[in-house]
Design a protein around this motif. Structure first.
Motif, PDB file in Angstrom:
ATOM      1  N   ARG A 169      17.924   4.983  49.296  1.00 17.83           N
ATOM      2  CA  ARG A 169      17.465   4.444  48.009  1.00 17.83           C
ATOM      3  C   ARG A 169      16.385   5.336  47.410  1.00 17.83           C
ATOM      4  O   ARG A 169      16.403   5.648  46.213  1.00 17.83           O
ATOM      5  CB  ARG A 169      16.936   3.020  48.197  1.00 17.83           C
ATOM      6  CG  ARG A 169      16.578   2.335  46.883  1.00 17.83           C
ATOM      7  CD  ARG A 169      15.847   1.039  47.097  1.00 17.83           C
ATOM      8  NE  ARG A 169      14.539   1.226  47.681  1.00 17.83           N
ATOM      9  CZ  ARG A 169      13.464   1.676  47.040  1.00 17.83           C
ATOM     10  NH1 ARG A 169      13.550   2.016  45.773  1.00 17.83           N
ATOM     11  NH2 ARG A 169      12.320   1.810  47.652  1.00 17.83           N
ATOM     12  N   GLU A 202      16.661   7.444  43.909  1.00 15.09           N
ATOM     13  CA  GLU A 202      15.659   7.275  42.856  1.00 15.09           C
ATOM     14  C   GLU A 202      15.049   8.625  42.461  1.00 15.09           C
ATOM     15  O   GLU A 202      14.837   8.891  41.279  1.00 15.09           O
ATOM     16  CB  GLU A 202      14.562   6.315  43.324  1.00 15.09           C
ATOM     17  CG  GLU A 202      13.467   6.089  42.313  1.00 15.09           C
ATOM     18  CD  GLU A 202      13.961   5.471  41.010  1.00 15.09           C
ATOM     19  OE1 GLU A 202      13.300   5.708  39.976  1.00 15.09           O
ATOM     20  OE2 GLU A 202      14.989   4.778  41.003  1.00 15.09           O
ATOM     21  N   ARG A 217      17.591  10.360  40.331  1.00 11.88           N
ATOM     22  CA  ARG A 217      17.653   9.775  38.990  1.00 11.88           C
ATOM     23  C   ARG A 217      16.480  10.249  38.137  1.00 11.88           C
ATOM     24  O   ARG A 217      16.652  10.623  36.977  1.00 11.88           O
ATOM     25  CB  ARG A 217      17.652   8.244  39.081  1.00 11.88           C
ATOM     26  CG  ARG A 217      17.950   7.555  37.760  1.00 11.88           C
ATOM     27  CD  ARG A 217      17.935   6.055  37.910  1.00 11.88           C
ATOM     28  NE  ARG A 217      16.598   5.528  37.994  1.00 11.88           N
ATOM     29  CZ  ARG A 217      15.786   5.355  36.956  1.00 11.88           C
ATOM     30  NH1 ARG A 217      16.175   5.685  35.747  1.00 11.88           N
ATOM     31  NH2 ARG A 217      14.587   4.863  37.121  1.00 11.88           N
ATOM     32  N   GLN A 218      15.287  10.277  38.727  1.00 10.27           N
ATOM     33  CA  GLN A 218      14.120  10.779  37.997  1.00 10.27           C
ATOM     34  C   GLN A 218      14.288  12.256  37.645  1.00 10.27           C
ATOM     35  O   GLN A 218      13.901  12.684  36.562  1.00 10.27           O
ATOM     36  CB  GLN A 218      12.838  10.579  38.828  1.00 10.27           C
ATOM     37  CG  GLN A 218      12.401   9.142  38.924  1.00 10.27           C
ATOM     38  CD  GLN A 218      12.100   8.543  37.564  1.00 10.27           C
ATOM     39  OE1 GLN A 218      11.569   9.198  36.680  1.00 10.27           O
ATOM     40  NE2 GLN A 218      12.471   7.284  37.403  1.00 10.27           N
TER      41      GLN A 218
END
Length: 184
Positions: A53, A57, A60-61
């Motif tokens: 996870r 993340e 994605r950032q």
């Protein structure tokens, strides 16, 4: 007395190792001690999910910010960056394909047969223009990549760029780093 040599230090292949061979029980004990396995399967699964996870993340950032270090593999490297910048700096017909398709779909629902026919013909015309524009862009990108990156692997870069043009500019990930009209 023979000085003990650390296991990690490199040695000459013909030289003796400088220490006695450990007993099997000692080697097995060392192997067991080095591996850190969680005591509970559920805890191990939870740690693995948490780690995945966090990595997702971070990716994605990176896609939102354009951080080159944390991008997914498909977006990494100078060839892919140049491909993104090359496509983002141009107006293309393909990025208007989805909004145009929605308009044509709404017009085809209308009960007027003449309006439906015109909408379908305009859609076919627009589709042909998108294909011609994509061929022109693909050939130009292939030529530019061959000039800029003669020794690098550019396999898949043209398809990557053309797929990027099918998305509306606002929805592209990684976010466009150049403005329209700028040259990469």
């Amino acid at each position: 007395m023979v000085a003990e040599q650390d296991e990690t230090t490199p040695r000459h292949p013909q030289a003796k190792k400088g220490r006695p061979t450990p007993k099997r029980s000692e080697a097995e004990a060392n192997r067991r001690n080095r591996v850190t396995v969680p005591k509970d399967r559920k805890e191990a699964a939870r740690q693995s999910r948490e780690r995945l996870r966090v990595e997702r993340e971070q990716q994605r950032q990176a896609l939102l910010n354009g951080d080159e270090r944390r991008l997914p593999l498909r977006d990494k490297g100078p060839v892919r960056r140049f491909t993104r910048d090359y496509m983002d700096s141009r107006w293309t017909m393909a990025e208007f394909f989805l909004p145009y398709a929605v308009v044509v779909l709404v017009l085809s629902i209308v009960r007027n047969p003449m309006l439906q026919l015109v909408a379908q013909l305009l859609f076919l015309l627009f589709f042909v223009l998108v294909i011609l524009d994509s061929v022109r862009l693909g050939l130009g990108l292939r030529k530019t990549l061959a000039e800029r990156f003669p020794n690098d692997n550019t396999r898949g870069a043209v398809a990557y760029g053309l797929m990027r043009t099918l998305q509306m500019r606002r929805l592209r990930l990684p976010k466009p780093q150049v403005k329209r009209g700028e040259r990469p």
